[in-house]
Design a protein around this motif. Structure first.
Motif, short mmCIF file in Angstrom:
data_model
loop_
_atom_site.label_atom_id
_atom_site.label_comp_id
_atom_site.label_asym_id
_atom_site.label_seq_id
_atom_site.Cartn_x
_atom_site.Cartn_y
_atom_site.Cartn_z
N PHE A 178 23.31 18.32 4.54
CA PHE A 178 23.91 19.33 3.67
C PHE A 178 24.97 20.12 4.43
CE2 PHE A 178 19.70 18.88 1.66
CZ PHE A 178 20.09 18.68 0.34
N ARG A 179 25.99 20.55 3.72
CA ARG A 179 26.94 21.52 4.26
C ARG A 179 26.94 22.70 3.32
NH1 ARG A 179 32.01 20.69 4.44
NH2 ARG A 179 32.46 21.67 6.44
N VAL A 180 26.45 23.83 3.77
CA VAL A 180 26.25 24.99 2.92
C VAL A 180 27.38 25.99 3.11
CG1 VAL A 180 24.65 26.84 2.30
CG2 VAL A 180 23.76 24.66 3.15
N GLN A 181 27.95 26.41 1.99
CA GLN A 181 29.03 27.39 2.02
C GLN A 181 28.46 28.79 2.03
OE1 GLN A 181 32.31 26.64 -0.73
NE2 GLN A 181 32.38 28.81 -1.21
N GLN A 182 28.96 29.64 2.97
CA GLN A 182 28.47 31.01 3.08
C GLN A 182 29.64 31.96 3.23
OE1 GLN A 182 25.93 30.85 6.54
NE2 GLN A 182 24.12 30.34 5.33
N THR A 183 29.39 33.23 2.90
CA THR A 183 30.40 34.27 3.09
C THR A 183 30.63 34.49 4.58
OG1 THR A 183 29.77 35.35 1.03
CG2 THR A 183 31.02 36.66 2.60
N CYS A 184 31.88 34.59 4.97
CA CYS A 184 32.22 34.79 6.37
C CYS A 184 31.63 36.10 6.88
CB CYS A 184 33.74 34.79 6.54
SG CYS A 184 34.29 35.12 8.23
N HIS A 185 30.92 36.04 8.01
CA HIS A 185 30.27 37.24 8.55
C HIS A 185 31.25 38.17 9.25
CE1 HIS A 185 30.38 34.38 11.92
NE2 HIS A 185 30.46 35.44 12.70
N THR A 186 32.42 37.65 9.57
CA THR A 186 33.41 38.48 10.27
C THR A 186 34.17 39.38 9.30
OG1 THR A 186 33.69 36.79 11.97
CG2 THR A 186 35.43 38.44 11.77
N CYS A 187 34.67 38.79 8.22
CA CYS A 187 35.49 39.56 7.27
C CYS A 187 34.74 39.90 5.99
CB CYS A 187 36.76 38.80 6.92
SG CYS A 187 36.44 37.25 6.02
N HIS A 188 33.48 39.44 5.87
CA HIS A 188 32.64 39.72 4.70
C HIS A 188 33.30 39.23 3.41
CE1 HIS A 188 30.12 42.05 7.38
NE2 HIS A 188 31.18 42.78 7.74
N GLY A 189 33.99 38.10 3.50
CA GLY A 189 34.55 37.48 2.31
C GLY A 189 35.95 37.93 1.93
N THR A 190 36.52 38.88 2.68
CA THR A 190 37.85 39.39 2.31
C THR A 190 38.97 38.49 2.82
OG1 THR A 190 38.04 40.74 4.32
CG2 THR A 190 36.97 41.75 2.39
N GLY A 191 38.70 37.71 3.85
CA GLY A 191 39.74 36.87 4.44
C GLY A 191 40.63 37.62 5.41
N LYS A 192 40.35 38.91 5.64
CA LYS A 192 41.19 39.75 6.51
C LYS A 192 40.33 40.45 7.56
CE LYS A 192 45.14 39.16 4.25
NZ LYS A 192 46.33 38.54 4.88
N GLU A 193 40.90 40.60 8.73
CA GLU A 193 40.28 41.38 9.80
C GLU A 193 41.07 42.66 10.01
OE1 GLU A 193 38.63 39.69 13.56
OE2 GLU A 193 39.64 37.86 12.83
N ILE A 194 40.34 43.76 10.20
CA ILE A 194 40.99 45.05 10.44
C ILE A 194 40.71 45.45 11.89
CG2 ILE A 194 41.09 47.47 9.78
CD1 ILE A 194 40.20 46.62 6.98
N LYS A 195 41.74 45.39 12.71
CA LYS A 195 41.58 45.72 14.12
C LYS A 195 41.50 47.22 14.36
CE LYS A 195 41.43 41.64 15.94
NZ LYS A 195 40.20 41.20 16.63
N GLU A 196 42.28 47.98 13.61
CA GLU A 196 42.27 49.44 13.75
C GLU A 196 41.96 50.05 12.39
OE1 GLU A 196 45.29 51.30 16.38
OE2 GLU A 196 46.29 49.33 16.29
N PRO A 197 40.69 50.37 12.14
CA PRO A 197 40.29 50.89 10.83
C PRO A 197 40.89 52.26 10.53
CG PRO A 197 38.39 50.13 12.07
CD PRO A 197 39.54 50.20 13.02
N CYS A 198 41.10 52.52 9.27
CA CYS A 198 41.57 53.83 8.80
C CYS A 198 40.49 54.86 9.09
CB CYS A 198 41.87 53.75 7.31
SG CYS A 198 42.19 55.34 6.53
N SER A 199 40.88 56.01 9.59
CA SER A 199 39.91 57.06 9.94
C SER A 199 39.31 57.73 8.71
CB SER A 199 40.59 58.11 10.83
OG SER A 199 41.69 58.70 10.14
N SER A 200 39.99 57.64 7.58
CA SER A 200 39.48 58.30 6.37
C SER A 200 38.40 57.48 5.66
CB SER A 200 40.63 58.58 5.39
OG SER A 200 41.57 59.45 5.97
N CYS A 201 38.64 56.17 5.56
CA CYS A 201 37.70 55.31 4.83
C CYS A 201 36.93 54.38 5.74
CB CYS A 201 38.44 54.50 3.76
SG CYS A 201 39.63 53.31 4.45
N HIS A 202 37.21 54.45 7.05
CA HIS A 202 36.52 53.63 8.05
C HIS A 202 36.66 52.13 7.77
CE1 HIS A 202 34.81 57.38 9.47
NE2 HIS A 202 34.37 57.63 8.25
#
Length: 372
Positions: A178-202
């Motif tokens: 089987f090959r099971v599809q899962q949500t990416c644990h790094t970006c949580h399904g958004t497809g984007k990585e945030i290196k420097e998070p916004c201080s207001s919304c974290h």
């Protein structure tokens, strides 16, 4: 080499149903899957043959053309030719078990998810439930962060494509064949990585707020019923639709009435003299005072029914009834004169107990018989 008949490939007759097609496909696909038959070219070819047959016969239009004209009736580019030799067996196998793992082929972008539903308990009075009610409630909500304009990244920076899933929002895990599809644990399904998070919304791109909503309670609503407010739940992920808000109704305990469906019940004290002589008795209703006729000699536990004085439920054509359970109230804190009058009254009753106190006389006779 000429292609084999698709029905023959799947081991079915021409009139096979969709369920029979699917069962045969799954069975053969599992049998010939390359993960079960490593380094077997024969199994690989049979797997491709089975898939081509199923893809054609599971499509109503292609199946009709195939039944009429055979292989000439279907475009070969729609079958295995369109896949080419570079097709990934994991993707093909995903079509077979897509209904088990919640999806079919791998999507080309981040997964979209519907927002979670919210629940809100609202306590109202019996009168408000009967007549209908309109009120405002405050619920938790989210708004786009104004600091980062919803990107989640620190002003002056931008999110980057996730390096784990390459922007798809999904990763694949191998478990046996089987090959099971899962949500990416790094970006949580958004497809984007945030290196420097916004201080207001974290890095979330949104800020938790509260919003005020007007809720209309329909007349006749009962305890435990729910009102759905579409789109007022949690926001979706990656542009997905918002969840819903469910307002659950809780009705406060009433000081007089007890509700049973559309009917109401209440206990009403009955004066001793009125019970003996009969008369009029005022009773409460949800719409004001009412009155019932008390016959002479009424006993405790007698139930009087007032038609249409209950509640008209949300799904009812007519209102329920009001049931008044009377109980005789014994006088208290009597004066000496009142006590003497009662003793005199009791003596006159005892003189002919069988006539004036039939229940007491019957009980006394039963006791005598018991001790004989």
């Amino acid at each position: 080499m000429a292609k084999r008949d698709y029905y023959e490939v799947l081991g079915l007759s021409k009139g096979a149903s969709e369920d029979e097609l699917k069962k045969a496909y799954r069975k053969l696909a599992m049998k010939y899957h390359p993960d079960r038959n490593p380094d077997s070219k024969e199994a690989e070819e049979k797997f491709k043959e089975v898939k081509e047959a199923y893809e054609t016969l599971s499509d109503p239009a292609k199946r009709q053309a195939y039944d009429q004209f055979g292989h000439a009736g279907v475009d070969p580019n729609q079958g295995m030719g369109g896949m080419g030799g570079g097709a990934h067996f994991g993707d093909m196998f995903g079509d077979i078990f897509g209904d088990i793992f919640g999806g079919g082929r791998r999507s080309s972008g981040p997964q979209v998810y519907r927002g979670a539903d919210l629940k809100y308990s609202l306590e109202i009075t019996l009168e408000q439930a009967a007549e209908g009610y309109k009120t405002e409630i405050r619920i938790p909500s989210y708004e786009s962060c104004t600091t980062c304009n919803g990107s989640g990244a620190k002003p002056g920076t931008e999110p980057i494509t996730c390096r784990t899933c390459n922007g798809s929002g999904q990763v694949f895990m191998s478990q046996g064949f089987f090959r099971v599809q899962q949500t990416c644990h790094t970006c949580h399904g958004t497809g984007k990585e945030i290196k420097e998070p916004c201080s207001s919304c974290h890095g979330e791109g949104r800020i938790r707020k509260t919003k005020t909503l007007e809720v209309k309670i329909p007349a006749g609503i009962d305890d435990g019923m729910r009102i759905r407010s579409a789109g007022n739940g949690e926001p979706g992920v990656n542009g997905g639709p918002q969840g819903d808000l469910y307002v659950e109704i809780r009705i406060k305990k009433h000081s007089i009435f007890e509700r049973d469906g559309d009917d109401l019940h209440c206990e009403v004290p009955l004066p001793f003299v009125t019970a003996a002589l009969g008369g009029k008795l005022e009773i409460p209703t949800l719409n004001g005072q009412g009155e019932i006729d008390i016959p002479e000699g009424t006993q405790t536990g007698k139930v009087f029914r007032l038609r249409g004085k209950g509640i008209k439920g949300v799904h009812s054509a007519y209102p329920g009834d009001l049931y008044c359970h009377v109980f005789i109230e014994t006088p208290v804190k009597l004066t000496n004169k009142q006590k003497d009058l009662l003793r005199e009254f009791q003596e006159s009753v005892n003189a002919d107990a069988g006539k004036h106190s039939p229940q007491n006389k019957s009980f006394a006779d039963k006791v005598k018989d018991f001790f004989k």
